[in-house]
Structures are given as C-alpha cells and as structure tokens.
Motif scaffolding. Structure first.
Motif, mmCIF file in Angstrom:
data_model
loop_
_atom_site.group_PDB
_atom_site.id
_atom_site.type_symbol
_atom_site.label_atom_id
_atom_site.label_comp_id
_atom_site.label_asym_id
_atom_site.label_seq_id
_atom_site.Cartn_x
_atom_site.Cartn_y
_atom_site.Cartn_z
ATOM 1 N N GLU A 167 20.147 -25.833 -23.474
ATOM 2 C CA GLU A 167 18.883 -25.639 -24.147
ATOM 3 C C GLU A 167 17.754 -25.780 -23.130
ATOM 4 O O GLU A 167 17.828 -26.549 -22.189
ATOM 5 N N GLY A 168 16.744 -24.957 -23.343
ATOM 6 C CA GLY A 168 15.608 -25.021 -22.455
ATOM 7 C C GLY A 168 15.279 -23.651 -21.894
ATOM 8 O O GLY A 168 15.779 -22.612 -22.328
ATOM 9 N N GLU A 169 14.438 -23.680 -20.887
ATOM 10 C CA GLU A 169 13.961 -22.438 -20.291
ATOM 11 C C GLU A 169 14.934 -21.973 -19.206
ATOM 12 O O GLU A 169 15.405 -22.777 -18.398
ATOM 13 N N HIS A 170 15.180 -20.664 -19.153
ATOM 14 C CA HIS A 170 16.045 -20.069 -18.147
ATOM 15 C C HIS A 170 15.363 -18.803 -17.606
ATOM 16 O O HIS A 170 14.604 -18.139 -18.315
ATOM 17 N N THR A 171 15.671 -18.494 -16.344
ATOM 18 C CA THR A 171 15.165 -17.257 -15.725
ATOM 19 C C THR A 171 16.330 -16.519 -15.079
ATOM 20 O O THR A 171 17.094 -17.109 -14.286
ATOM 21 N N ASP A 220 17.590 -4.501 -20.929
ATOM 22 C CA ASP A 220 17.938 -5.197 -22.179
ATOM 23 C C ASP A 220 18.301 -6.638 -21.848
ATOM 24 O O ASP A 220 18.769 -6.931 -20.727
ATOM 25 N N GLY A 221 18.054 -7.492 -22.793
ATOM 26 C CA GLY A 221 18.350 -8.911 -22.601
ATOM 27 C C GLY A 221 18.127 -9.675 -23.898
ATOM 28 O O GLY A 221 17.847 -9.098 -24.962
ATOM 29 N N PRO A 222 18.196 -10.996 -23.864
ATOM 30 C CA PRO A 222 18.005 -11.805 -25.086
ATOM 31 C C PRO A 222 16.534 -11.834 -25.493
ATOM 32 O O PRO A 222 15.652 -11.400 -24.755
ATOM 33 N N GLU A 223 16.283 -12.405 -26.701
ATOM 34 C CA GLU A 223 14.911 -12.634 -27.120
ATOM 35 C C GLU A 223 14.301 -13.701 -26.222
ATOM 36 O O GLU A 223 15.004 -14.536 -25.642
ATOM 37 N N ALA A 224 12.998 -13.660 -26.088
ATOM 38 C CA ALA A 224 12.341 -14.644 -25.222
ATOM 39 C C ALA A 224 12.541 -16.068 -25.712
ATOM 40 O O ALA A 224 12.544 -17.018 -24.933
ATOM 41 N N LEU A 225 12.735 -16.207 -27.009
ATOM 42 C CA LEU A 225 13.032 -17.519 -27.601
ATOM 43 C C LEU A 225 14.201 -17.331 -28.532
ATOM 44 O O LEU A 225 14.145 -16.495 -29.443
ATOM 45 N N THR A 226 15.252 -18.024 -28.296
ATOM 46 C CA THR A 226 16.480 -17.799 -29.055
ATOM 47 C C THR A 226 17.233 -19.099 -29.168
ATOM 48 O O THR A 226 17.023 -20.037 -28.386
ATOM 49 N N PHE A 282 13.596 -12.207 -15.809
ATOM 50 C CA PHE A 282 13.327 -12.393 -17.235
ATOM 51 C C PHE A 282 13.488 -13.887 -17.552
ATOM 52 O O PHE A 282 14.500 -14.500 -17.213
ATOM 53 N N THR A 283 12.467 -14.435 -18.181
ATOM 54 C CA THR A 283 12.486 -15.862 -18.556
ATOM 55 C C THR A 283 12.550 -15.955 -20.066
ATOM 56 O O THR A 283 11.785 -15.282 -20.774
ATOM 57 N N TRP A 284 13.412 -16.805 -20.518
ATOM 58 C CA TRP A 284 13.549 -17.019 -21.961
ATOM 59 C C TRP A 284 13.868 -18.489 -22.238
ATOM 60 O O TRP A 284 14.208 -19.256 -21.324
ATOM 61 N N ASN A 285 13.717 -18.873 -23.501
ATOM 62 C CA ASN A 285 13.970 -20.266 -23.917
ATOM 63 C C ASN A 285 15.068 -20.300 -24.952
ATOM 64 O O ASN A 285 15.112 -19.467 -25.864
ATOM 65 N N ILE A 286 15.909 -21.276 -24.771
ATOM 66 C CA ILE A 286 16.976 -21.517 -25.757
ATOM 67 C C ILE A 286 16.573 -22.766 -26.544
ATOM 68 O O ILE A 286 16.359 -23.846 -25.965
ATOM 69 N N ASP A 287 16.439 -22.629 -27.827
ATOM 70 C CA ASP A 287 16.037 -23.729 -28.715
ATOM 71 C C ASP A 287 17.129 -23.910 -29.747
ATOM 72 O O ASP A 287 17.257 -23.124 -30.685
#
Length: 1120
Positions: free
Chosen positions: A821-825, A775-781, A844-849
């Motif tokens: 903000e930005g991409e994180h892994t 489990d983790g955050p949405e890929a873009l959040t 897991f890589t996701w983006n914070i916008d």
C-alpha cells in the motif's frame, strides 16, 4: 540550149495555218531544155513560233499567238529568259534555244530538224536531258552555239540520243556555256561527229563527259587547234567509246601551263586512231582496239596503269606512239598471236621514258619498242615475254643524234636471226649514243642475242654494254656489228632459276563475247584481278561506267615476280651495285622486325579467343605466318595479316603465343612470343562491416580477392542504391557512411571478370526513441497488482523498473503483483536497434489504498434527556470517502442500507449502526452507538431536543459556520417539541430578532449582527433553552487558483493537480468533467474512467469557509 525564167506574182489575203498575214503566192514558170516547168514555192508557208512565257510545250498559253507549233512546217525559238518543258512524248520542229529547254523524266522527243543551242550572238541557250528520256533526231544534227548542254539522268535511268546524222557544234566562247553529259547514251548509225571546239582563245567552259556512252561510226573531237590551254577541268571518265572513226582529244599548238585534262577509267574500242592532248593524264583506262593510239600531239603526257589490247594493228604499225617528255609507266600491253610484226610503243622527237611496263606479245617477230632517230629514249625496268622472236627495242632508221638507254630490263625469248634485246635493223645508227646495262635475257628453247643486227653492215655506237646477264653464248651476233666507240663489256654466262617459270597469261581463257559481239575476255580478266566480278560486260546499249578503282599493279607484280630469278649472283651485280634485271633477285633472308602482342598488350583476358597484333618486314614482302601455343607444335601457315584471331590453350593461367613469319621463298623468322593470363573466374569482394543499424557514422573498407587469378584490378561502388557499372566510382579508400545508405559494389580483375553485385545496407540512427505508457492502473486503486502497456516511436527494446529498483529488460505488457500500500512509480525506457536510449523514460505514479475509511459520530452514544441531532463524518487514508451507510433498528448495515446525509435526529432510544466506504470500495467494519433518550411523564420534566441551527449567509450555504461573507445572517431549524413557540435573537440585553415556530416546528430568522444568542421559548412563552454566544467572522475575499497548464495529457486514472490559496484557507474543491462532478478537499483529482478519449475540458472551483468561490477551466487530452 537557152533557159527562160518567167515570174508571175499574185497577192491574195487569206487564213492559212498559223500565219495570219497575207501570203504571197509565187508562180514560177521555167523553160529548161524544151521543157516547161511551172510551180510555186511553199517556203513562205513556214512560220517561226516563239515562246511567250515559261511553260509546258503542250500548253497553248506558252506560245505567242496561243497556237502550238507544227513540227512539219514551223520552226521554234525558245526566247531568252523562258524555260520550255517537254513533259510528254511528241515530235518537235527545228528548234533554236536561246533560253532553256528541259526534257521530263522518260520523255521521248523526236526532232524533225536541226537543234540549235544558243544563237552565236551572245544569247546562250541550255538544253537538259531528262532522266530516262530519248532524243531522236532525223538527221542527228545539233548546233551548239554559246550553249549549256546538261543531263538530269542518273545511273539507273540513262537518257538515250539516237539518229543518223552528225552532232556538230559551233563556237564555245562564254564562261557559262557548259557541256555536261552524264548517263547519256549516244547511239547512231550514220556519220557521227561530236565536236566541242572554240574558234579562238582558251577553253573556259566546263566539259564533263563522265558516265556517258558514244556508240557510232563518226569521229569525236574535243577542242580545236585554236585552243591554247584550258582554264577549267576537262573531265572524261567512266565512259565507253565505241567508234570506227577517230577520237581526238583537243589539239593545241602550244604546251599548256598545267594539265587540266583528265582521261580516266574509260573503255575505248575503236578501229581508227586516238589522239591525246598535251600534258594530259591518261590512266586506269582499257584500250581494246585495232586502232593506233596516236599521241604525237600529246607532249608531256602521263600514261600509266592502262591496259592495252592490240587487235589487227597493221603490220609494222605501233599501237601507241610516245612523244616528247612523255612518261609511259606501269602499263600492260597485250598482243595476240594474230598480230604480225607489231609495235607496242613508237617514239618521236624529244625525250620519252618507258618504264615498269609489261609486254606480252605472242605474234610473229614483234618489235615492242620502235626507237625513232634523233630522240632521247630511256627503257628501264620493263618485262617482255611471249613466243617467237621478241626484240624489246628496235632501231629502224638512221640516227645522227640522241641517246638510247636500255637498263634493268628482263626479256624472255627464243633466239633467231633477227631477235635480241636490242635489234639494229637496216640502218646505220652511229649518230646517237647507246647504253645497254644491267639487263637480263632469259632463253626459252635457244639462246637469244643481247644486241643483234639483221644486216652485218649495220652499225651502232655502243657507249657501254656492261653487267648484263645473258645465259648461253656470249654476245652472239654482237660481233657482227660494226660498232663505234666503247666496246668494253662484261656478260654473266649462267642460267638463273626462276621463282615460277610456268606463270604466263597466255591462258587467260577463251574469248567471251559481249552483247555487241566484242571479245572482252581480257577485259574481264583485268577487272577480275582488280577485285571485280569476272562476268562484267561492257554493254553497247548502256555502258557500265567501269569504276576501275585501283591500278593493274597487282597484275604487273604477279608477272614480274614470276620471272624473278633466285640466283644470288645477280644480287647487286650490276653497275653501281644494283640488281640485274627488272626486279630484285632471289630472296634468301627471313622476315625481320617481328613483333606480336596479345589483345593490344593486355595483361589478362577472360576469353580463350584473343586478337593478335602482328608485324614483320621483308625486302620481298612477308607472305605467311604460323602460330603455336608451346613453341613445339605449330599450326599450318596462313596468309600474313597484321591482325589475327587465336585460341589459347585450355585452362586458366599464364598463356604464351608464339608466331613465326615467312616470305614467298619460305624463309621463316625465329619465333617471337607474348604472354597473357587467361582468367575466367570472377574475383570476390568483402566488406569489413555487414548490413546493420548504427548510431554513429561508419567507415566501410572493401577488400578484393582474386585467388590465383589474374589479380584484382578495380572495385566499383555506388551509395545511391543504383547498380554500379565500370563507369561508377572506383574504390580507393574506406567509404564513410554518415547517413542511412545502401552500398552496392563489385570487383573486376585484370581479365575484366566481374563478380555479381554485392549489397550492404547501413542504417545510421542517431535519434533516441520516445517512450510512452499506453495503459496502466488507476492513479488511485486498491488493487495490489498493476499491468502496464507501453510503446515507442520506433522499433525498440525496453527496460523497466518500479520505484527505486534498477532498470531491467522487459516487454509490453509488464505486470507487477503483491504491491504494498502506498505510492508507487513505474518507469520504462526504449532502446532502438542503433542502441540509442530514451534518456527521459516514461513514468506513471499511482497510489494503492487498501485501508478502510473510519466513521466518527458527532455525538457519541449515551443517555440523554433530550433528543439528539448528530452527524456522521468519514475520514480515509488516501481515497475520498464515498458513502456512509447506517441502520437505527439494530440491524447490521450493508451497501443497501440508508445513506447518511445531513443531520440524524435521535429523539428516542436508538441503536445506531454504521460504516463508511471510500471511492475505491474499501469498507470499514460496521460500528455501533446506542443513544438512550429519557422521556418525562410531566411537562416539567419533558426533554426537548434543541438542534444546532443552520447558519448561512446570502450564498445559501447550508452548513453552520461562524465565518461568513457578510453580517447578513440567516438562521433556520426544526424543533418539533417547540411547535407554537418563539425564537428570540439577542445581543446582550438587546433583542435583535424574534420569530415564531410554526406548527411543524420550523423557524427561520434573517438579521444583521456580528454577535448574538438564540433563545428558545415554548408555546407558553417559557424559555426552555439558550444558546452560547456566537461571534461571526466576516470574509469576503475569494480563493485564488494559480493558472493551469495550457494542456494536460493524461490517461484515465492519472492525477491532475493544481495549486490554490485563500486568506483563511480553502475549504474544498469541486471539479466538473462534463456532467461528472467530484468534490474533494485535496488540490488534485483523479481523471475518472467515465471521461472519453480525446480532447476534453474540465472546470475546477475552489471554496473557502465563508462560501467565496473561484473557478478556472482547463484542457485535457485523454490518451487511454
């Protein structure tokens, strides 16, 4: 007186009993001495009934004619090949057995006539006694002709034969004619003769009289003078003979080659003589008798280990006569006080030996061995004692040849005029040579003689009389003998001390009467000494089958040692350095060759009770031993044995056991000892590696420690989880553990103490765990915090990091806050208990916008003469724009306001306020644009809004673009101010298409062209506007999507990406997850939260600017 016989004959035919033929009645008139005798004979009435087949006696089908025999009138023949069975109690007539007759168990058979077994002409018969059966014969007459006589009786179910007549036999010549009588009791009141004989030739059939009883007054004869030598064994054992007549075991005229007659373990109680055969073995028997045992025919006999009890033997008679080359040894002769002047043994011609016998004679003037002239007799190692005037050897008649040797005998007696070791009685004994040496004569109340003559003129030829021991007056009446030959002598004159001068068997006990009145006290005593119950009785109705296992040796030794002197002067004092007397003299030496071992030379023991193995030797025998744990205090002596149980002193440690051995003279050996360690404490075992989990094979070392005990012996272990035993593998070197293993082990010390089983479990794990993010955050959040949950394929610890940080220990869930903000892994890896590390961490890589989108109008606000048709476009940082909200009344728009779509027509002065919101919910600050439209009061100055037409090709594409799939053009628009006007499409000066504007201001035109202009005409036909020239670009190639992966494993919020291309560039993509469709210009999409877990399908469609499209399906496993 004249005798007249007048015979009349009359024939008459009629039925009478079993005879179906005509009978002849004979009338006999006899005139005898003036008397007339008239009669008729009934001999012709008797019939002979023969068996028709094998069967039961009582069955009519068994007999010829189908009639049962009459025991009073008929006779019976059991034919050859037939077996007749007597299974019930009945009386039978005189019977001849040519076949076989067998009694059943417990059957009583009464025989009315003579029983003939075999017919003497080659037809052999067999009679078999049944177990527990009875054969009662009126005359007790049996003829055994070519017979087989057997018994099926057993030890607890004897057969009994009774009668008043004699048991007779005929010639026994065939090889199969056996007499085998076991557990049969013959009881009779008349003359009883059992005669098993042959007329000629050797005895070739089996004679077995074992476990039988012969009770009666008749004679028993086995064999006859015609026999030469038996070729099969004749066995007579475990039987009881109680007869008042003679018992003769066959009489042969020639000496057999080998002895095949065995007479053993029997009891004889007879009042007449007993005759033995040549070369017979007579041993282990009891003779309780008044009869003379006559062995004159028994040349070369072996007579040993028997008990002879004399009763009422005539004065001057012998109880037993030794014949030529006969050995009488190790026998016990007992004669009570009622016997007068009796002999035990009388010699005959030839050579005989009497040795190692005991003679206990309590009658008056017993002359134990009566030497007959002209024979050779050796008398040595005998013991003679009793009361009164005993003479061991008596010479009773003149002798002209022979040898008489008397050596190493012991005699204990009183002095009398006719008493001495050797008595020369009423004779001149000058023809034989006599030797008297190494003898011991012990006085009781007065001194006896060595050699005595009851008449002074008697003479004897003394070859040697040296080395005799005779306490008291030397020679005594020896001087009165007119001796011939060597008169040299040496006599030791002293009184020796006896080991036990009180031992005597005169007090064996009072007589005990058996059931038949026989005095059997001495027999009982004899049996008791040999290990039998002293209450054993010899019964007259069923013999006990005396199993006299062993010999009277122990009895003889008891008497012998009782008369052994202790005087050392008699040791090796005889001629040739031998001892004087029947046995060795006093014992003064202690036992030697002494040994002891504890528990068979074991090093240690865990029990205070041990087993001692012992040995010692002594010329007189080791009789006792005693033990000590300190060589100071010894326990009371116990009987000597080669094995004994012993208790060690208390406490652990080295223990010493001492033993001393003694003989009957109380000579004690020096102590010998053995040591052993007493250890009752178990050892302990340790492993250098304890239970644990490891990622490489382990070498385990086991170490035993026994402290101050006996020392470690062995370590036993298993690696298959079973409990080890002393049969398991022994530890010798470090144990390699290459895989997961439970090691069990224990130690045993030298005292065989074993510890409790130890156990260690080694888990060998060489496989790294696999880490997964669950489990983790949405890929873009737009959330600046993120929480991850993760797991591994086995129990493990975890290390985590984000972006470029270093891995650090972490636990699930792991939370991060205040992210930029930005991409994180995010990275996480599992490490199992064996320290195996996942070398491919899960990520897991996701983006914070968190940046709001921006909205741009296609026409900036301002003053316009005509109505304006404009669009609002949204641009976002990362996420796609979701909606554009606006108002035209000057109010501030909200998410409840109108949503922009298509084209916004401004045909009056308007304040336009709007803002965009992206898919993450980021909203920009509302913007404002003011559009001022100048309206004219006259037609000439009227402002007409000309919207940009929609240009589309045949794919119904609604957006305006000059790039089309073909030159087929469709135009449409709505111009309210030009209602009723026309639209003209031209290419240069050429009009391509002209269409009218309907009452609502709508128009459309379909045509083919690559270049064109649009002319707008009002209802009056006036051209009010003209467009720029449009140049079309034709693109009929579809976009290309590279093949998707066979399967995507993603969680909701993760990104699916792909690659696509087009000759003029991909305009946008449409992704369908079931009913959920997402439009994007990017070649990636976020898995929406509405997609269910499990296996799903999705479709990606790529569009270019001309409207060409390509689709491709993919498979997706949604994990969470």
């Amino acid at each position: 007186m004249k005798k007249y016989i007048i015979l009349f004959s009359l024939n008459k035919s009629f039925k009478f009993k079993n005879n179906l033929n005509s009978l002849t009645f004979v009338f006999l008139f006899a005139i005898l001495s003036a008397e007339l005798f008239f009669g008729f004979s009934d001999n012709a009435r008797a019939a002979t009934i023969t068996t028709a087949q094998t069967g039961d006696y009582s069955a009519t089908s068994t007999w010829v004619g189908g009639v049962l025999p009459d025991p009073a009138l008929d006779t019976v023949v059991v034919a050859v090949g037939h077996t007749l069975t007597l299974d019930d109690t009945r009386s039978i007539p005189a019977t001849t057995i040519e076949g076989s007759l067998t009694q059943g168990t417990g059957v009583v058979t009464t025989l009315a006539g003579v029983l003939t077994i075999g017919n003497g002409t080659g037809k052999n018969g067999t009679f078999t006694f049944g177990a527990g059966s009875t054969l009662a014969m009126e005359t007790f007459n049996v003829a055994l002709n070519n017979c087989n006589l057997r018994s099926n009786s057993v030890s607890d179910n004897w057969a009994v034969v009774t009668g008043t007549g004699a048991w007779l036999t005929g010639a026994i010549t065939g090889p199969t004619q056996d007499v085998q009588l076991s557990y049969v009791s013959f009881q009779h009141t008349g003359v009883f003769t059992l005669s098993l004989r042959t007329t000629t030739g050797s005895l070739t059939n089996l004679v077995d009289l074992s476990h039988a009883a012969f009770i009666g007054t008749g004679a028993i004869t086995i064999g006859t003078a015609g026999w030469t030598s038996p070729t099969v064994p004749v066995t007579i054992e475990y039987s009881d003979f109680r007869n008042t007549s003679t018992i003769i075991f066959y009489n042969t005229s020639t000496d057999p080659v080998t002895s095949r007659v065995s007479i053993e373990y029997n009891t004889f109680s007879v009042t007449s003589s007993i005759a033995f055969p040549r070369k017979a073995t007579v041993q282990y028997n009891v003779f309780d008798q008044s009869a003379v045992i006559n062995a004159n025919a028994g040349i070369n006999m072996l007579v040993r280990d028997n008990l002879f009890i004399q009763r009422n033997v005539a004065s001057g008679s012998s109880a037993y006569t030794i014949t030529s080359t006969t050995l009488a040894s190790d026998n016990y002769f007992y004669s009570p006080s009622s016997q007068l002047n009796s002999h035990a043994i009388q010699t005959s011609t030839g050579t005989a030996t009497a040795s190692n016998n005991i003679f206990e004679f309590w009658g008056t003037e017993p002359n134990i061995i009566n030497y007959q002239p002209n024979s050779n007799l050796t008398v040595n190692n005998n013991i003679a004692f009793g009361a009164g005037n005993i003479s061991l050897v008596t010479v009773g008649s003149n002798s002209t040849s022979g040898f008489l040797t008397i050596t190493n005998n012991t005699q204990k007696c009183n002095n009398a005029a006719a008493s001495g070791l050797l008595l020369v009685e009423n004779t001149s004994h000058t023809g034989s040579i006599t030797t008297v040496k190494n003898n011991l004569v012990i006085p009781v109340t007065s001194n006896p003689y060595l050699i005595v003559a009851n008449v002074p003129t008697n003479t004897i030829n003394i070859a040697s009389s040296d080395y005799n021991a005779m306490p008291g007056t030397q020679l005594s009446s020896y001087k009165e003998i007119d001796s011939v030959g060597d008169r040299t002598h040496e006599i030791y004159d002293f009184i020796p001390t006896l080991l036990d001068s009180t031992r005597s068997f005169a007090t064996w006990g009072s007589a005990i009467a058996g059931t038949d009145g026989t005095d059997i006290a001495l027999i009982d005593k004899f049996l008791a000494i040999n290990g039998y119950n002293s209450t054993t009785k010899i019964q007259s109705n069923q013999p006990s089958g005396l199993s006299i296992i062993g010999t009277p040796t122990s009895l003889i030794d008891w008497v012998r040692y009782g008369f052994t002197p202790t005087s050392t002067e008699l040791k090796a004092a005889g001629e040739g350095g031998v001892d004087i007397g029947a046995v060795s003299v006093a014992d003064t030496a202690a036992p030697t060759d002494t040994t002891i071992s504890i528990n068979s030379n074991a090093t240690a023991t865990n029990s205070a009770t041990v087993t001692l193995t012992l040995s010692a030797t002594d010329s007189f025998g080791v009789t006792q031993m005693k033990f000590s744990n300190d060589n100071i205090t010894y326990a009371d002596p116990v009987a000597y044995a080669t094995e004994a149980s012993h208790t060690l002193s208390a406490g652990n440690g080295t223990k010493t056991v001492y033993v001393k051995y003694g003989d009957a003279a109380n000579n004690w050996s020096n102590a010998v000892s053995d040591e052993i360690i007493l250890d009752t404490i178990s050892p302990t075992t340790s492993a250098n590696i304890s239970t644990g989990t490891f990622n490489v094979a382990q070498d385990v070392t086991l170490t035993c420690d026994d402290g101050t005990g006996s020392g470690c012996d062995k370590i036993y272990y298993t690696t298959d989880n079973s409990d080890p035993t002393t049969s398991s593998t022994q530890y010798t070197a470090p144990i390699n553990i290459p895989t997961t293993t439970t090691l069990k082990y224990f130690s045993q010390d030298l005292a065989t103490n074993s510890e409790t089983i130890n156990s260690q479990t080694y888990t060998i794990d060489t496989a790294a765990p696999n880490t997964t993010i669950t489990d983790g955050p949405e890929a873009l959040t737009n959330a600046v915090a993120a929480t991850f949950q993760f797991d591994a394929t086995e129990t493990a610890t975890f290390q985590c990091k984000i972006d470029g940080e270093t891995f650090a220990s972490c636990e699930s869930p792991k939370e991060y806050t205040s992210l930029a903000e930005g991409e994180h892994t995010f990275y996480v890896k599992a490490i199992d208990s064996a320290t195996n590390e996942d070398l491919t961490p899960a990520s897991f890589t996701w983006n914070i916008d968190i940046t709001a989108p921006t909205t741009t109008p296609s026409i900036e606000g301002g003053t316009f003469d005509l109505a304006q048709s404009l669009t609002l476009s949204c641009a976002d940082n990362l996420a796609d724009c979701d909606k554009i909200y606006y108002t035209t009344d000057g109010s501030i728009p909200t998410t409840s306001s109108q949503v922009f779509s298509g084209t916004l027509v401004i045909n009056a002065t308007t304040t336009l306020k709007f803002f965009s919101q992206d898919l993450l919910g980021n909203s920009e600050t509302p913007k404002t644009q003011i559009y001022t439209i100048n309206t004219q009061q006259t037609d000439d100055n009227q402002t007409i809004l000309i919207p940009t037409p929609k240009l589309f090709s045949n794919d119904n594409r609604k957006s305006f673009s000059t790039i089309l799939k073909s030159n087929k053009v469709k135009l449409s628009s709505t111009i309210v101010d030009l209602r009723g006007g026309n639209i003209k499409i031209t290419n240069g000066s050429k009009t391509i298409k002209e269409v009218s504007i309907d009452e609502f201001g709508k128009w459309n035109a379909n045509f083919k062209a690559k270049k064109f202009r649009i002319h707008y005409l009002n209802a009056s036909g006036e051209e009010v506007s003209i467009s720029k020239q449009y140049k079309l670009k034709i693109d009929d190639e579809k976009p290309e999507i590279k093949p998707l992966a066979p399967l995507y494993i993603k969680h909701r919020g993760s990104i699916i990406s792909w690659q696509a291309s087009d000759n003029r560039g991909v305009h946008h993509f449409s992704i369908a997850f079931g009913n959920k469709k997402i439009k994007t210009k990017k070649s990636q999409v976020t898995v929406p939260s509405s997609v269910k877990k499990g296996l799903q399908t999705f479709t990606i469609t790529a569009y270019d600017k001309a409207g060409n499209k390509t689709s491709q399906k993919g498979n997706l496993v949604v994990t969470w």
